[in-house]
Design an enzyme around this catalytic site. Sequence first.
Site, PDB file in Angstrom:
ATOM      1  N   GLU A 183       0.835  -1.195   0.000  1.00 55.86           N
ATOM      2  CA  GLU A 183       0.000   0.000   0.000  1.00 55.86           C
ATOM      3  C   GLU A 183       0.870   1.245   0.000  1.00 55.86           C
ATOM      4  O   GLU A 183       2.082   1.187   0.251  1.00 55.86           O
ATOM      5  CB  GLU A 183      -0.926  -0.004   1.217  1.00 55.86           C
ATOM      6  CG  GLU A 183      -0.194   0.013   2.544  1.00 55.86           C
ATOM      7  CD  GLU A 183      -1.091  -0.294   3.734  1.00 55.86           C
ATOM      8  OE1 GLU A 183      -2.230  -0.752   3.536  1.00 55.86           O
ATOM      9  OE2 GLU A 183      -0.656  -0.079   4.870  1.00 55.86           O
ATOM     10  N   ARG A 242      -2.552  -7.800  13.359  1.00 54.46           N
ATOM     11  CA  ARG A 242      -2.304  -6.821  14.419  1.00 54.46           C
ATOM     12  C   ARG A 242      -1.265  -7.351  15.412  1.00 54.46           C
ATOM     13  O   ARG A 242      -1.456  -8.396  16.023  1.00 54.46           O
ATOM     14  CB  ARG A 242      -3.595  -6.496  15.180  1.00 54.46           C
ATOM     15  CG  ARG A 242      -4.683  -5.869  14.336  1.00 54.46           C
ATOM     16  CD  ARG A 242      -5.839  -5.373  15.203  1.00 54.46           C
ATOM     17  NE  ARG A 242      -6.983  -5.014  14.389  1.00 54.46           N
ATOM     18  CZ  ARG A 242      -8.033  -5.810  14.168  1.00 54.46           C
ATOM     19  NH1 ARG A 242      -8.097  -6.999  14.740  1.00 54.46           N
ATOM     20  NH2 ARG A 242      -9.022  -5.409  13.400  1.00 54.46           N
TER      21      ARG A 242
END
Length: 267
Positions: free
Chosen positions: A78, A156
């Site tokens: 990204e 995470r």
Amino acid sequence: MKLLPRRIVEKPWGKNDLPPPFESYSGKSIGEIWFEPPPELPSVLIKYIFTSDKLSVQVHPSDAQARALGEQDRGKEECWLILDAEPGAKLGIGFGQHLDGEALRTAALDGSIEGLMDWYPVQRGDFFYIPAGTVHAIGAGISLIEIQQNSDITYRFYDYGRPRELHLEQSVAVARGEPHDPSLRRHDVLSKPGKLASGKYFLADCVIGEPAADVQSAYDGPCLVIPVDAAVAVAGEAVDVGHCALAAAAADVAFSVSGTCLLVRPA
């Protein structure tokens, strides 16, 4: 021309009052606005992200790592273009020193991982490319456009005690415990036209006014058009700021005389 449908996503770190031109969503904490990828360009996803609190310390796998871990989705690279940042707003990307898997695991468990990361103050026009495997966290008080592989895999490491699932084993398996490459971050990219990203998965350019001939030729097929500060027209239809449209090619876009927009396509 096709306006991409918008998906409004609530997040615990989102905002109740979004900046113009977005409408307010009273009583909701809006963290992301997704533009559903069209069938012509299914591999690239465009998002706006709005933060009032820190996002989790997280990492995304590469395509190969995702397959090795049994994921059904592709990996995720990204990049971020900062549109607005409150004073003191920062992004955490990579680490100030090299850390092995055991050090990353320990730091995630005791919460020290946040302090080991490098935190970069940000302002409008800053740009960051985030390769797969890069540990990162978006701080509070930031609005940005994210261009990414169309994947929803997020591992995470650490989430400040929020009651959400963590993915410690997967995170350690894919994370690079290293500093972020300085060549992957730049400042003031909205002040002049230029290449933003040219990687394995997508191409992105900042266009101000009419694009140069080489940019036109680079986008001679289906591409995404994201107006940043002024509306454009695609195949004769207006596309306002806050929207994303599919164009048959850059030649089908009537660009604002001095406005800024982004062109994006798969690599």
